[in-house]
Scaffold this motif. Sequence first.
Motif, PDB file in Angstrom:
ATOM      1  N   LEU A 187      -7.911  -8.394  -1.382  1.00  0.00           N
ATOM      2  CA  LEU A 187      -8.636  -7.174  -1.729  1.00  0.00           C
ATOM      3  C   LEU A 187      -8.000  -5.947  -1.077  1.00  0.00           C
ATOM      4  N   ILE A 188      -7.756  -6.038   0.224  1.00  0.00           N
ATOM      5  CA  ILE A 188      -7.270  -4.886   0.983  1.00  0.00           C
ATOM      6  C   ILE A 188      -5.818  -4.542   0.628  1.00  0.00           C
ATOM      7  N   HIS A 189      -4.969  -5.574   0.567  1.00  0.00           N
ATOM      8  CA  HIS A 189      -3.540  -5.300   0.414  1.00  0.00           C
ATOM      9  C   HIS A 189      -3.079  -5.272  -1.033  1.00  0.00           C
ATOM     10  N   LEU A 190      -3.875  -5.825  -1.946  1.00  0.00           N
ATOM     11  CA  LEU A 190      -3.417  -5.851  -3.335  1.00  0.00           C
ATOM     12  C   LEU A 190      -4.364  -5.149  -4.295  1.00  0.00           C
ATOM     13  N   LYS A 191      -5.608  -5.615  -4.344  1.00  0.00           N
ATOM     14  CA  LYS A 191      -6.487  -5.116  -5.396  1.00  0.00           C
ATOM     15  C   LYS A 191      -6.837  -3.640  -5.218  1.00  0.00           C
ATOM     16  N   LEU A 192      -7.161  -3.230  -3.993  1.00  0.00           N
ATOM     17  CA  LEU A 192      -7.532  -1.825  -3.796  1.00  0.00           C
ATOM     18  C   LEU A 192      -6.355  -0.882  -4.052  1.00  0.00           C
ATOM     19  N   PRO A 193      -5.174  -1.133  -3.458  1.00  0.00           N
ATOM     20  CA  PRO A 193      -4.069  -0.222  -3.787  1.00  0.00           C
ATOM     21  C   PRO A 193      -3.706  -0.245  -5.266  1.00  0.00           C
ATOM     22  N   ALA A 194      -3.768  -1.419  -5.896  1.00  0.00           N
ATOM     23  CA  ALA A 194      -3.373  -1.495  -7.308  1.00  0.00           C
ATOM     24  C   ALA A 194      -4.342  -0.740  -8.199  1.00  0.00           C
ATOM     25  N   SER A 195      -5.599  -0.625  -7.787  1.00  0.00           N
ATOM     26  CA  SER A 195      -6.564   0.064  -8.649  1.00  0.00           C
ATOM     27  C   SER A 195      -6.693   1.540  -8.298  1.00  0.00           C
ATOM     28  N   MET A 196      -5.848   2.029  -7.383  1.00  0.00           N
ATOM     29  CA  MET A 196      -5.866   3.437  -6.990  1.00  0.00           C
ATOM     30  C   MET A 196      -5.778   4.393  -8.184  1.00  0.00           C
ATOM     31  N   PRO A 197      -4.840   4.196  -9.135  1.00  0.00           N
ATOM     32  CA  PRO A 197      -4.778   5.121 -10.274  1.00  0.00           C
ATOM     33  C   PRO A 197      -6.082   5.154 -11.068  1.00  0.00           C
ATOM     34  N   TYR A 198      -6.716   4.008 -11.220  1.00  0.00           N
ATOM     35  CA  TYR A 198      -7.983   3.932 -11.942  1.00  0.00           C
ATOM     36  C   TYR A 198      -9.076   4.658 -11.156  1.00  0.00           C
ATOM     37  N   PHE A 199      -9.061   4.446  -9.847  1.00  0.00           N
ATOM     38  CA  PHE A 199     -10.044   5.119  -9.003  1.00  0.00           C
ATOM     39  C   PHE A 199      -9.918   6.629  -9.119  1.00  0.00           C
ATOM     40  N   MET A 200      -8.674   7.109  -9.150  1.00  0.00           N
ATOM     41  CA  MET A 200      -8.446   8.548  -9.228  1.00  0.00           C
ATOM     42  C   MET A 200      -8.960   9.114 -10.556  1.00  0.00           C
ATOM     43  N   THR A 201      -8.792   8.354 -11.623  1.00  0.00           N
ATOM     44  CA  THR A 201      -9.353   8.776 -12.909  1.00  0.00           C
ATOM     45  C   THR A 201     -10.863   8.883 -12.796  1.00  0.00           C
ATOM     46  N   GLY A 202     -11.479   7.861 -12.197  1.00  0.00           N
ATOM     47  CA  GLY A 202     -12.930   7.875 -11.993  1.00  0.00           C
ATOM     48  C   GLY A 202     -13.363   9.054 -11.154  1.00  0.00           C
ATOM     49  N   LEU A 203     -12.577   9.367 -10.132  1.00  0.00           N
ATOM     50  CA  LEU A 203     -12.909  10.486  -9.251  1.00  0.00           C
ATOM     51  C   LEU A 203     -12.884  11.805 -10.006  1.00  0.00           C
TER      52      LEU A 203
ATOM     53  N   THR B  81       8.192  -8.260  -9.636  1.00  0.00           N
ATOM     54  CA  THR B  81       6.838  -8.411  -9.085  1.00  0.00           C
ATOM     55  C   THR B  81       6.732  -7.769  -7.709  1.00  0.00           C
ATOM     56  N   LEU B  82       7.090  -6.484  -7.652  1.00  0.00           N
ATOM     57  CA  LEU B  82       6.960  -5.741  -6.402  1.00  0.00           C
ATOM     58  C   LEU B  82       5.701  -4.891  -6.454  1.00  0.00           C
ATOM     59  N   MET B  83       5.194  -4.555  -5.277  1.00  0.00           N
ATOM     60  CA  MET B  83       4.048  -3.651  -5.221  1.00  0.00           C
ATOM     61  C   MET B  83       4.590  -2.222  -5.326  1.00  0.00           C
ATOM     62  N   PRO B  84       4.260  -1.500  -6.398  1.00  0.00           N
ATOM     63  CA  PRO B  84       4.877  -0.183  -6.597  1.00  0.00           C
ATOM     64  C   PRO B  84       4.466   0.843  -5.542  1.00  0.00           C
ATOM     65  N   TRP B  85       3.339   0.589  -4.876  1.00  0.00           N
ATOM     66  CA  TRP B  85       2.863   1.572  -3.898  1.00  0.00           C
ATOM     67  C   TRP B  85       3.488   1.364  -2.524  1.00  0.00           C
ATOM     68  N   ALA B  86       4.255   0.278  -2.369  1.00  0.00           N
ATOM     69  CA  ALA B  86       4.851   0.014  -1.065  1.00  0.00           C
ATOM     70  C   ALA B  86       6.359   0.203  -1.136  1.00  0.00           C
ATOM     71  N   THR B  87       6.962   0.552   0.001  1.00  0.00           N
ATOM     72  CA  THR B  87       8.409   0.720   0.052  1.00  0.00           C
ATOM     73  C   THR B  87       9.079  -0.648  -0.010  1.00  0.00           C
ATOM     74  N   VAL B  88      10.397  -0.639  -0.099  1.00  0.00           N
ATOM     75  CA  VAL B  88      11.164  -1.889  -0.074  1.00  0.00           C
ATOM     76  C   VAL B  88      10.813  -2.661   1.191  1.00  0.00           C
ATOM     77  N   PHE B  89      10.778  -1.948   2.308  1.00  0.00           N
ATOM     78  CA  PHE B  89      10.430  -2.582   3.576  1.00  0.00           C
ATOM     79  C   PHE B  89       9.040  -3.207   3.505  1.00  0.00           C
ATOM     80  N   GLY B  90       8.099  -2.431   2.993  1.00  0.00           N
ATOM     81  CA  GLY B  90       6.721  -2.923   2.898  1.00  0.00           C
ATOM     82  C   GLY B  90       6.598  -4.148   2.015  1.00  0.00           C
ATOM     83  N   ASN B  91       7.366  -4.179   0.936  1.00  0.00           N
ATOM     84  CA  ASN B  91       7.327  -5.324   0.037  1.00  0.00           C
ATOM     85  C   ASN B  91       7.882  -6.579   0.697  1.00  0.00           C
ATOM     86  N   VAL B  92       8.975  -6.399   1.449  1.00  0.00           N
ATOM     87  CA  VAL B  92       9.564  -7.565   2.114  1.00  0.00           C
ATOM     88  C   VAL B  92       8.686  -8.009   3.287  1.00  0.00           C
TER      89      VAL B  92
END
Lengths: 284, 254
Positions: A187-203, B81-92
């Motif tokens: 939740l903390i490291h994946l789902k919340l950051p990934a849904s940030m763009p959606y949250f911003m639309t909602g905001l 399959t990288l996290m776009p919000w994290a840097t290369v360092f953060g992903n690794v």
Amino acid sequence: MSDKVSAIEHDGSAYARPGFWSRHGETILKILIPAAVLALLVGIWQAIVVIYQTPHYILPGPLLVLEAFFEDWGTLAPALWVTTKITFISLGLALVGGVGIAVIMVQSRWIETALYPITVILQVTPIVAIAPLILIYTPTTQIALLICAFLVAFFPILSNMAQGLKSVDHNLLNLFELYGASRWQTLIHLKLPASMPYFMTGLRIGGGLALIAAVVAEFAAGSAGAGSGLAFRLLESQYRLNIPRLFAALFMLACLGVAIFALTSFISWLFLHRWHESSLKREN
Amino acid sequence: MEHVTKIFSNGTVALNDMSLTVRQGEFVSLLGPSGCGKSTALRIIAALGDVTRGAIDWPSSRISAKGRPEGDISFVFQEPTLMPWATVFGNVYLPLKLRGQSQSGVRDQIMEILRTVGLQDFANAYPRELSGGMKMRVSIARALVTKPKLLLMDEPFAALDEITRQRLNDDVLRLWHETGITVVFVTHSVFESAYLSNRIVVMRARPGQVFDDFALDTSQIRDEDYRSSDEYHQACAKVSHALQGAIHAAGGEH
């Protein structure tokens, strides 16, 4: 264009140093053009008032509105403050509630099945229709307005957030599972950051709606006295045929709306500009 | 990873009664026509999919509740399959972060692995700033940072251009030599499998099964010279022949 041409004529090196205009030209135009259009419209307004000699209790000229704006500042400023406060507190509550319930809803399909219809019913029922009812059950009008604005702003944030939480890249979910991530970590490291763009639309949607709801609810609830917001001042000015003041209050509401839009857009930019497509300038 | 045996059958017959033993230090290519279940097989090894019947045996002692040896497996997907919000360092850093290791404690380790894949100068870049090949390198770096014993790769370079793919193939081979890691590499490319692996498992479709399984030991070091050698061409021909057989066995509709 003309600047570029003259640069070539003068020192023959248009490429050597890009002038102030070519660097900031687009930005300046982006500000100048809308400002010019706005000024033109206000000019036409003033012209109509002068040419047709419209009485000021029907259509006051912009100068008269400006005068009312300064003269009635003592009356209008507290009302503006009340409306601002209601808008922002309700938006804040809607953010907490919307994100919180979205997070709970995506944890299990049963919770979603149980909660979703209720949120939809709350959303589709016109807020003006519930306002008198809420007024009965709440101790003060302020709280009633707060609840109304909250109900309206809450739903777009909830539905966008829920959508975002469910739209996470499946391979990234697999990856987290592979590394033995707990539900909380996912939740903390994946789902919340990934849904940030959606949250911003909602905001952004919720911010605009909170203001609209705060005004509409006040129309319906009909507050009065010291704790009243801009909507009450609008009605009051109408009853007293103090149209310049009505325009001044309207102007304030418009400014507040623009400020909220600018603020939410800025927050969105702040969080997304480094990585999200929506904040990037296309280069090719 | 000494003796990994997995035997499973799947109701939807993506895979039917397939058995495969992978030995430690092998570079196995899973090759087959599309729809033969090679990606499914890989996901099942990683315990990312349910098994209808059968089981996967691990020599490792620490097996998690999900049925995979904790921390010994890494997966490289077809997309970076990288996290776009994290840097290369953060992903690794991610796999280590999920283990609860502090960023300051593993900084050197991450920079070291980034150096191995040639991305030490891009630690603070975001994925969108990288090319497709570089993103894939980040993905590989992330897979290797936990020092796994088994690396599963699911058509990792299928979407890349030929030149980038060859360079990444060389990188993977180098890393395999350096680390002694076991690799299971899913691909649909005859040339890729012949270039990379020392064992090739050809799969057939309907039902997904092992069709052929042979070693590919070469005397030559696998580099650009190997690519133009007769030995390589013979290997390609052999693999290609086996693949044709697999396609034929499944009805030859491909």
